[in-house]
Scaffold this motif. Structure first.
Motif, PDB file in Angstrom:
ATOM      1  N   ALA A 108       0.967  -1.198   0.124  1.00 59.74           N
ATOM      2  CA  ALA A 108      -0.013  -0.029   0.144  1.00 59.74           C
ATOM      3  C   ALA A 108       0.926   1.411  -0.024  1.00 59.74           C
ATOM      4  O   ALA A 108       0.595   2.124  -0.645  1.00 59.74           O
ATOM      5  CB  ALA A 108      -1.009  -0.036   1.351  1.00 59.74           C
ATOM      6  N   SER A 109       1.961   1.089   0.827  1.00 64.06           N
ATOM      7  CA  SER A 109       2.633   2.237   0.740  1.00 64.06           C
ATOM      8  C   SER A 109       3.442   2.771  -0.612  1.00 64.06           C
ATOM      9  O   SER A 109       3.531   3.826  -0.959  1.00 64.06           O
ATOM     10  CB  SER A 109       3.985   2.312   1.928  1.00 64.06           C
ATOM     11  N   ASP A 110       3.759   1.649  -1.312  1.00 67.08           N
ATOM     12  CA  ASP A 110       4.196   1.699  -2.689  1.00 67.08           C
ATOM     13  C   ASP A 110       3.403   2.644  -3.637  1.00 67.08           C
ATOM     14  O   ASP A 110       3.655   3.295  -4.397  1.00 67.08           O
ATOM     15  CB  ASP A 110       4.775   0.458  -3.168  1.00 67.08           C
ATOM     16  N   TRP A 111       2.184   1.978  -3.506  1.00 69.15           N
ATOM     17  CA  TRP A 111       0.981   2.696  -4.356  1.00 69.15           C
ATOM     18  C   TRP A 111       0.708   4.044  -3.941  1.00 69.15           C
ATOM     19  O   TRP A 111       0.588   4.899  -4.979  1.00 69.15           O
ATOM     20  CB  TRP A 111      -0.296   1.857  -4.192  1.00 69.15           C
ATOM     21  N   ALA A 112       0.910   4.440  -2.716  1.00 66.91           N
ATOM     22  CA  ALA A 112       0.828   5.528  -2.195  1.00 66.91           C
ATOM     23  C   ALA A 112       1.964   6.636  -2.721  1.00 66.91           C
ATOM     24  O   ALA A 112       1.771   7.664  -3.322  1.00 66.91           O
ATOM     25  CB  ALA A 112       0.881   5.790  -0.802  1.00 66.91           C
ATOM     26  N   HIS A 115       1.765   9.634  -5.586  1.00 67.94           N
ATOM     27  CA  HIS A 115       2.460  11.052  -5.392  1.00 67.94           C
ATOM     28  C   HIS A 115       3.558  11.505  -6.508  1.00 67.94           C
ATOM     29  O   HIS A 115       3.517  12.554  -6.603  1.00 67.94           O
ATOM     30  CB  HIS A 115       3.067  10.815  -4.155  1.00 67.94           C
ATOM     31  N   ALA A 116       4.237  10.364  -6.901  1.00 68.33           N
ATOM     32  CA  ALA A 116       5.317  10.704  -8.010  1.00 68.33           C
ATOM     33  C   ALA A 116       4.460  11.256  -9.167  1.00 68.33           C
ATOM     34  O   ALA A 116       4.867  11.990 -10.006  1.00 68.33           O
ATOM     35  CB  ALA A 116       6.194   9.386  -8.366  1.00 68.33           C
ATOM     36  N   GLY A 117       3.288  10.383  -9.612  1.00 73.95           N
ATOM     37  CA  GLY A 117       2.669  10.665 -10.577  1.00 73.95           C
ATOM     38  C   GLY A 117       1.962  12.125 -10.629  1.00 73.95           C
ATOM     39  O   GLY A 117       1.891  12.952 -11.583  1.00 73.95           O
ATOM     40  N   LEU A 140      -6.208  18.379 -10.410  1.00 75.54           N
ATOM     41  CA  LEU A 140      -5.390  18.411  -9.206  1.00 75.54           C
ATOM     42  C   LEU A 140      -6.128  18.580  -7.712  1.00 75.54           C
ATOM     43  O   LEU A 140      -5.746  18.396  -6.985  1.00 75.54           O
ATOM     44  CB  LEU A 140      -4.062  19.340  -9.328  1.00 75.54           C
ATOM     45  N   ASP A 141      -7.310  19.358  -7.792  1.00 77.29           N
ATOM     46  CA  ASP A 141      -7.907  19.693  -6.615  1.00 77.29           C
ATOM     47  C   ASP A 141      -8.736  18.275  -6.244  1.00 77.29           C
ATOM     48  O   ASP A 141      -9.317  18.504  -4.931  1.00 77.29           O
ATOM     49  CB  ASP A 141      -8.864  20.899  -6.814  1.00 77.29           C
ATOM     50  N   ALA A 142      -8.787  17.302  -6.868  1.00 78.99           N
ATOM     51  CA  ALA A 142      -9.329  16.152  -6.393  1.00 78.99           C
ATOM     52  C   ALA A 142      -8.145  15.156  -6.107  1.00 78.99           C
ATOM     53  O   ALA A 142      -8.336  14.490  -5.155  1.00 78.99           O
ATOM     54  CB  ALA A 142     -10.447  15.490  -7.454  1.00 78.99           C
ATOM     55  N   LEU A 143      -7.250  15.196  -6.817  1.00 76.74           N
ATOM     56  CA  LEU A 143      -6.146  14.137  -6.985  1.00 76.74           C
ATOM     57  C   LEU A 143      -5.173  14.449  -5.609  1.00 76.74           C
ATOM     58  O   LEU A 143      -4.935  13.728  -4.841  1.00 76.74           O
ATOM     59  CB  LEU A 143      -5.274  14.319  -8.103  1.00 76.74           C
ATOM     60  N   CYS A 144      -4.843  15.682  -5.415  1.00 78.04           N
ATOM     61  CA  CYS A 144      -3.732  15.992  -4.442  1.00 78.04           C
ATOM     62  C   CYS A 144      -4.337  15.977  -3.036  1.00 78.04           C
ATOM     63  O   CYS A 144      -3.612  15.213  -2.389  1.00 78.04           O
ATOM     64  CB  CYS A 144      -3.358  17.494  -4.494  1.00 78.04           C
ATOM     65  N   PRO A 145      -5.535  16.061  -2.842  1.00 75.38           N
ATOM     66  CA  PRO A 145      -6.085  15.674  -1.266  1.00 75.38           C
ATOM     67  C   PRO A 145      -6.186  14.052  -1.184  1.00 75.38           C
ATOM     68  O   PRO A 145      -5.845  13.859  -0.006  1.00 75.38           O
ATOM     69  CB  PRO A 145      -7.399  16.359  -1.029  1.00 75.38           C
ATOM     70  N   ALA A 146      -6.500  13.501  -2.196  1.00 72.06           N
ATOM     71  CA  ALA A 146      -6.456  11.942  -2.124  1.00 72.06           C
ATOM     72  C   ALA A 146      -5.090  11.513  -2.056  1.00 72.06           C
ATOM     73  O   ALA A 146      -5.242  10.503  -1.048  1.00 72.06           O
ATOM     74  CB  ALA A 146      -7.178  11.418  -3.577  1.00 72.06           C
ATOM     75  N   VAL A 147      -4.015  11.976  -2.638  1.00 73.74           N
ATOM     76  CA  VAL A 147      -2.736  11.363  -2.362  1.00 73.74           C
ATOM     77  C   VAL A 147      -2.242  11.746  -0.795  1.00 73.74           C
ATOM     78  O   VAL A 147      -1.589  11.050  -0.332  1.00 73.74           O
ATOM     79  CB  VAL A 147      -1.882  11.981  -3.485  1.00 73.74           C
ATOM     80  N   ASP A 148      -2.750  13.047  -0.564  1.00 74.63           N
ATOM     81  CA  ASP A 148      -2.293  13.308   1.042  1.00 74.63           C
ATOM     82  C   ASP A 148      -2.954  12.484   1.757  1.00 74.63           C
ATOM     83  O   ASP A 148      -2.176  11.896   3.101  1.00 74.63           O
ATOM     84  CB  ASP A 148      -2.738  14.946   1.279  1.00 74.63           C
ATOM     85  N   VAL A 198      -0.840   6.249   4.965  1.00 77.30           N
ATOM     86  CA  VAL A 198      -1.109   4.789   4.985  1.00 77.30           C
ATOM     87  C   VAL A 198       0.050   4.169   5.855  1.00 77.30           C
ATOM     88  O   VAL A 198       0.062   2.990   6.535  1.00 77.30           O
ATOM     89  CB  VAL A 198      -1.100   3.928   3.667  1.00 77.30           C
ATOM     90  N   THR A 199       1.321   4.744   5.818  1.00 76.35           N
ATOM     91  CA  THR A 199       2.415   4.253   6.522  1.00 76.35           C
ATOM     92  C   THR A 199       2.417   4.367   7.966  1.00 76.35           C
ATOM     93  O   THR A 199       2.970   3.460   8.905  1.00 76.35           O
ATOM     94  CB  THR A 199       3.671   5.217   6.022  1.00 76.35           C
ATOM     95  N   ALA A 200       1.338   5.425   8.569  1.00 78.98           N
ATOM     96  CA  ALA A 200       1.154   5.463  10.092  1.00 78.98           C
ATOM     97  C   ALA A 200      -0.259   4.452  10.349  1.00 78.98           C
ATOM     98  O   ALA A 200      -0.504   4.795  11.560  1.00 78.98           O
ATOM     99  CB  ALA A 200       1.050   6.852  10.384  1.00 78.98           C
ATOM    100  N   ALA A 201      -0.849   4.040   9.414  1.00 80.24           N
ATOM    101  CA  ALA A 201      -2.094   3.354   9.453  1.00 80.24           C
ATOM    102  C   ALA A 201      -1.741   1.905  10.255  1.00 80.24           C
ATOM    103  O   ALA A 201      -0.732   1.345  10.404  1.00 80.24           O
ATOM    104  CB  ALA A 201      -2.863   3.094   8.258  1.00 80.24           C
TER     105      ALA A 201
END
Length: 540
Positions: free
Chosen positions: A430-434, A438-440, A458-466, A471-474
């Motif tokens: 999951a962290s790799d997908w995140a 982010h890279a994309g 980007l106004d939909a994509l950036c909040p989703a990526v954030d 997930v690393t802290a989930a």
């Protein structure tokens, strides 16, 4: 004038593969360099830029000139002025310079200088319609639209229809208003070339009336009209309107403008003999694949022969042992189901996205995404989904680049290409997908020029990526909850664009008070992420 022309879909920029095909065709024909003349729209800049980079990687000398001659906006957005019919002046001058043997860098320098002397403004009595779709905007009878573009988007203001003399005077006053940041400086005694361009549906009689009005208005201001062109040079389907382009000239620019050309649509060429040769070029096949039936001598797996086919380079056959390009893996069924769900969702929302885009652009956002969805569905019918997620993303990048078109095709291709390296074989946590998302997203921001808050996807994509990066802290097993939060953030981000002022994309060319619906690109992103979530909820 031009050695090649590359066409995209209706109101969409052509895919980079088609542009690259034209560049390579010219190189193969002996061109020492290629100049790309591009109108200032995000999709054109992205797709022509991608093709230019690919061509340079093949050793081709390529330069690009961006035409931005629109005089509509007093304070242009960060996207800059649009490219309109003044582009044909650049075609003519660059072609004349090339014919005289000037090197590529000098041609670029000369036309770049002349670009500062070109201005265009459009006016229309009607909208236009993408075939099979509703009109791009609504215009009441008796009203006219000032400052519109060439892709069906509405203008900056409306007024009542008046006589041709008054309409043309209004246009020239607007174009030359020194308080406007996009004005064309024009003084008494200046010499100009005038182009009165039919946007699609005016009669010859109406064009003649407008042309006479343009000449009278300019001469009344003491401007010398050195040359005048009247006709259909850059149309907008069936739009009943005109655009007026002016280019200030000196004797050298006028000499280049007057240079003989065999271009059949250029005016005053009654004695020129034109050949009927065909110059349509198919995009190059970057690679084809054929798998041999025999196996590795030691029984370690199948042998895959990768055959690279290029119109210039001799075919190469490379023997690859145990290649996993078309092998399936544990994630293959999951990714196939997700792609099927995404494709069907985009097809289901086609008309909704078109309707949103009619309010802020050219009305084809749904069509563009539907083209990508159909291409993915067709690909799924005849291919095994690669077991490696990164390979799948690379395949999808090629598909949307070739089939989707427009700025969306270029942006999605950049996103998928940049994301692919983060989810290669053995790196599909999951962290790799995140990190891939982010890279994309960063690639889209870097090359597209937009930022969150500009009223784009980007106004939909950036909040989703954030949210995904959390997930690393989930806690263990919290990946699905993180994805659900990301989808919710995307949907809220898409809805928030309703209240944002567009600072990028075609919506930035439209008066803010008329852009009241959510951005269609942001809604499409939210739709895609929702489809991925629903497919995973049904499988995991």
């Amino acid at each position: 004038m031009l050695s090649a022309a590359v066409a995209g879909g209706v109101f969409a920029s052509p895919p980079p593969t088609s542009i690259l095909a034209a560049i390579l065709h010219l190189q193969n024909a002996g061109a020492s360099g290629v100049l790309l003349i591009v109108k200032n729209y995000t999709g054109d800049r992205l797709n022509f830029g991608l093709a230019a980079e690919q061509a340079r990687n093949r050793g081709v000398a390529v330069a690009m000139v961006i035409v931005a001659d629109d005089c509509a906006f007093e304070r242009p957005s960060k996207a800059g002025r649009r490219g309109l019919c003044g582009t044909i002046f650049v075609h003519k001058l660059a072609g004349a310079l090339a014919e005289e043997g000037f090197p590529l860098d000098q041609i670029v320098a000369k036309v770049t200088e002349v670009l500062k002397r070109i201005g265009t403004l459009g006016v229309s009595l009607s909208p236009c319609s993408v075939p099979g779709c509703l009109p791009s905007f609504q215009l009441p009878p008796g009203d006219m639209e000032l400052g519109l573009g060439i892709h069906g988007e509405p203008g900056i203001k409306r007024s009542k229809v008046s006589c041709a003399d008054q309409v043309v005077k209004t246009m020239i006053d607007h174009m030359t208003n020194p308080s406007s940041e996009s004005h064309l400086p024009l003084n008494s005694g200046d010499s100009v070339v005038v182009c009165v361009n039919n946007l699609g549906a005016l009669s010859c009689l109406e064009m003649a009336v407008v042309t006479r009005a343009a000449l009278s208005t300019l001469e009344a201001r003491g401007v010398v009209v050195a040359r005048v062109m009247s006709g259909s040079f850059m149309t907008s389907l069936e739009m009943a309107g005109i655009s007026l382009s002016l280019m200030r000239v000196d004797p050298e620019v006028l000499r280049l403008f007057d240079a003989n050309t065999s271009a059949p649509a250029w005016p005053n060429l009654s004695s020129v003999c034109v050949s009927a040769r065909e110059y349509t070029v198919e995009p190059p096949a970057l690679c084809t694949w054929s798998q041999e039936a025999d196996s590795h001598p030691e029984g370690e797996g199948g042998i895959l022969y990768v055959r690279f086919v290029h119109p210039v380079v001799t075919t190469l056959k490379v023997r690859v042992i145990c290649c996993t390009l078309y092998s399936s893996g544990p994630l293959s069924p999951v990714m196939r189901t997700a792609l099927q769900r995404v494709s069907s969702s985009l097809l289901d929302t086609r008309e909704e996205l078109n309707a949103l885009d009619r309010a802020s652009g050219d009305g084809d956002c749904g069509n563009t995404h539907a083209q990508a969805a159909t291409a993915i569905q067709e690909w799924l019918c005849s291919h095994v989904v690669p077991g490696c997620p990164g390979q799948l993303l690379s395949v999808l990048a090629g598909l949307v680049q070739e089939k989707m078109g427009g700025s969306s095709g270029g942006l999605y291709s950049l996103f998928l290409t940049a994301a692919a390296s983060h989810v290669m074989e053995g790196r599909s946590h999951a962290s790799d997908w995140a990190n891939a998302m982010h890279a994309g997203t960063q690639a889209m921001r870097r090359y597209g020029g937009a930022e969150p808050g500009d009223r784009t996807m980007l106004d939909a994509l950036c909040p989703a990526v954030d949210e995904l990066l959390k997930v690393t802290a989930a806690p263990p097993g919290g990946e699905m909850a993180t994805l659900q939060a990301a989808v919710k953030a995307a949907e809220l981000g898409a809805e928030s664009t309703r209240d944002l002022t567009a600072r990028a994309g075609r919506a930035s060319y439209i008066a803010a008070e008329r852009v009241t619906q959510p951005d269609p690109g942001a809604v499409a992103i939210a739709t895609i992420l929702r489809a991925v979530l629903e497919s995973l909820e049904g499988q995991l």
